[in-house]
Motif scaffolding. Structure first.
Motif, PDB file in Angstrom:
ATOM      1  N   TRP A 132       0.798   4.716  -2.004  1.00  0.00           N
ATOM      2  CA  TRP A 132       0.548   5.591  -1.274  1.00  0.00           C
ATOM      3  C   TRP A 132      -1.117   5.980  -1.516  1.00  0.00           C
ATOM      4  N   PHE A 133      -1.641   5.584  -2.530  1.00  0.00           N
ATOM      5  CA  PHE A 133      -2.848   6.018  -2.891  1.00  0.00           C
ATOM      6  C   PHE A 133      -3.992   4.779  -3.168  1.00  0.00           C
ATOM      7  N   ILE A 134      -5.136   4.865  -2.419  1.00  0.00           N
ATOM      8  CA  ILE A 134      -6.171   3.739  -2.633  1.00  0.00           C
ATOM      9  C   ILE A 134      -7.402   4.619  -3.488  1.00  0.00           C
ATOM     10  N   VAL A 135      -8.103   5.490  -2.799  1.00  0.00           N
ATOM     11  CA  VAL A 135      -9.119   6.175  -3.168  1.00  0.00           C
ATOM     12  C   VAL A 135      -8.961   6.826  -4.455  1.00  0.00           C
ATOM     13  N   ARG A 136      -7.778   7.599  -4.402  1.00  0.00           N
ATOM     14  CA  ARG A 136      -7.433   8.185  -5.824  1.00  0.00           C
ATOM     15  C   ARG A 136      -6.142   8.006  -6.450  1.00  0.00           C
ATOM     16  N   THR A 174       6.444   3.411   1.490  1.00  0.00           N
ATOM     17  CA  THR A 174       5.391   3.287   1.928  1.00  0.00           C
ATOM     18  C   THR A 174       4.650   4.382   2.957  1.00  0.00           C
ATOM     19  N   PRO A 175       3.567   4.482   3.103  1.00  0.00           N
ATOM     20  CA  PRO A 175       3.173   5.529   4.178  1.00  0.00           C
ATOM     21  C   PRO A 175       3.341   5.117   5.351  1.00  0.00           C
ATOM     22  N   GLU A 176       3.223   3.954   5.720  1.00  0.00           N
ATOM     23  CA  GLU A 176       3.573   3.515   6.972  1.00  0.00           C
ATOM     24  C   GLU A 176       4.756   3.693   7.498  1.00  0.00           C
ATOM     25  N   SER A 177       5.730   4.061   6.851  1.00  0.00           N
ATOM     26  CA  SER A 177       7.057   4.381   7.221  1.00  0.00           C
ATOM     27  C   SER A 177       7.123   5.895   7.746  1.00  0.00           C
ATOM     28  N   HIS A 210      -1.347   6.217   6.993  1.00  0.00           N
ATOM     29  CA  HIS A 210      -2.336   5.405   5.918  1.00  0.00           C
ATOM     30  C   HIS A 210      -2.258   5.940   4.402  1.00  0.00           C
ATOM     31  N   PRO A 211      -2.471   5.026   3.688  1.00  0.00           N
ATOM     32  CA  PRO A 211      -2.657   5.629   2.207  1.00  0.00           C
ATOM     33  C   PRO A 211      -3.846   6.754   2.284  1.00  0.00           C
ATOM     34  N   ASP A 212      -3.441   7.619   1.154  1.00  0.00           N
ATOM     35  CA  ASP A 212      -4.393   8.861   1.080  1.00  0.00           C
ATOM     36  C   ASP A 212      -4.092   9.700   1.943  1.00  0.00           C
ATOM     37  N   GLY A 213      -3.137   9.687   2.739  1.00  0.00           N
ATOM     38  CA  GLY A 213      -2.792  10.698   3.712  1.00  0.00           C
ATOM     39  C   GLY A 213      -3.371  10.635   5.175  1.00  0.00           C
ATOM     40  N   GLY A 214      -4.098   9.568   5.542  1.00  0.00           N
ATOM     41  CA  GLY A 214      -4.778   9.430   6.801  1.00  0.00           C
ATOM     42  C   GLY A 214      -3.725   8.906   7.824  1.00  0.00           C
ATOM     43  N   GLU A 215      -3.948   9.476   9.120  1.00  0.00           N
ATOM     44  CA  GLU A 215      -2.784   9.086  10.295  1.00  0.00           C
ATOM     45  C   GLU A 215      -3.078   7.780  10.688  1.00  0.00           C
ATOM     46  N   GLN A 216      -2.133   7.044  11.160  1.00  0.00           N
ATOM     47  CA  GLN A 216      -2.549   5.786  11.765  1.00  0.00           C
ATOM     48  C   GLN A 216      -2.910   5.664  13.117  1.00  0.00           C
TER      49      GLN A 216
END
Length: 305
Positions: free
Chosen positions: A24-28, A85-88, A92-98
């Motif tokens: 769920w996270f990459i940046v943080r 996963t965030p995709e579910s 996107h990871p870090d809360g961004g929308e696809q």
């Protein structure tokens, strides 16, 4: 049998939830790992105190049943709201929308366990986790008798274990954010090296206050390492099969839990003091630093997610 099922239960809860956080996270990622993993330290601190209160009111058997019911209820609710996963959820990871539903999910990238375990980097990281964990269990088991050998009261000696735990929770909560800023691998190296330095200081400590300061700092450094191990693994091996990878890597923690306290006790029985045991902890930390550096240099650039 009880210990077997407890270990199995912890493994079935700990590894999947830690893996989910990495996806769920990459940046943080390091910050998120630290916050999530602080829950285990907080539970270790709260659980015995709650049990102590309950056993003043009911039998230990009833206390265990209450704990079992609470764990089942809270655990099932948490599992139901957890998304792998965030995709579910279209994120996107870090809360961004696809923005592109056909894009390859980041959580599908990475090595599987067979591929990861076929690299030198995996085994260097395994060794780093094992060696880096020895000191924590050694301190948790032996800081109390060490203090008692120095003439510190039983109440204060017991309090030192709590200080290690409190520092551990604090390290997990706050040091993960530092890892996001300077890089989790770099911070892991420095924190592991600090464990060796702190062990060197431990040899010269005398008195409750100095031992209390050591306990908090030592616990914090260990807590920081614990929050960074999965982040480093996610950066190196990706998150596609991170659950299996982390589950295998954390076997090193189990080995350290058994070996750390036992070998330290054997050394005390042999030399009748804790100098050799503390030196063992320092050497293990230095070896862990070496293994992390070897892991970084043994494979190509890290996978993004």
């Amino acid at each position: 049998m009880f210990c077997l099922f407890v270990g199995l239960g912890v493994g079935l809860v700990y590894v999947p939830t830690v893996t989910t956080v990495q996806r769920w996270f990459i940046v943080r990622r390091s910050t998120a790992s630290g916050i999530a993993l602080a829950g285990t330290g907080l539970g270790t601190f709260i659980g015995p105190n709650v049990a102590g209160v309950l056993m003043q009111l009911v039998s230990w058997q009833s206390t265990m049943r209450i704990f079992a019911g609470a764990i089942a209820l809270i655990g099932v609710i948490a599992a139901m709201v957890l998304h792998a996963t965030p995709e579910s959820l279209g994120l996107h990871p870090d809360g961004g929308e696809q923005t592109n539903t056909r894009a390859i999910p980041l959580s599908s990238k990475g090595k599987d366990l067979r591929e990861a375990s076929g690299t030198a980097r995996f085994w260097w990281h395994f060794g780093a986790i094992l060696m880096g964990s020895v000191g924590l269990f050694l301190a948790l088991v032996h800081i109390n008798p060490f203090a008692r050998e120095m003439g510190i009261s039983e109440a204060e000696a017991n309090l030192l274990i709590g200080f290690v735990g409190a520092g551990n929770v604090g390290g997990r909560l706050f040091l993960g954010g530092v890892g996001d800023k300077i890089g989790p691998k770099r911070l892991l190296v420095w924190l592991t090296f600090s464990l060796a330095v702190l062990n060197g200081l431990w040899l010269g400590l005398a008195g409750f206050v100095s031992l209390a300061i050591f306990a908090v700092l030592f616990g914090a450094a260990n807590g920081g390492c614990i929050s960074l191990y999965p982040s480093v693994a996610a950066n190196w091996f990706g998150t596609k099969n991170l659950g299996a990878i982390l589950g295998t890597l954390y076997i090193g923690v189990g080995i350290a839990a058994v070996a750390g306290g036992s070998i330290a006790g054997l050394l005390f029985d042999t030399y009748h003091n804790y100098a050799a045991s503390i030196m063992l902890s320092a050497v293990c930390a230095l070896v862990s630093v070496l293994f992390i550096v070897c892991a970084e240099r043994s494979a190509p650039a890290a996978i993004a997610a």
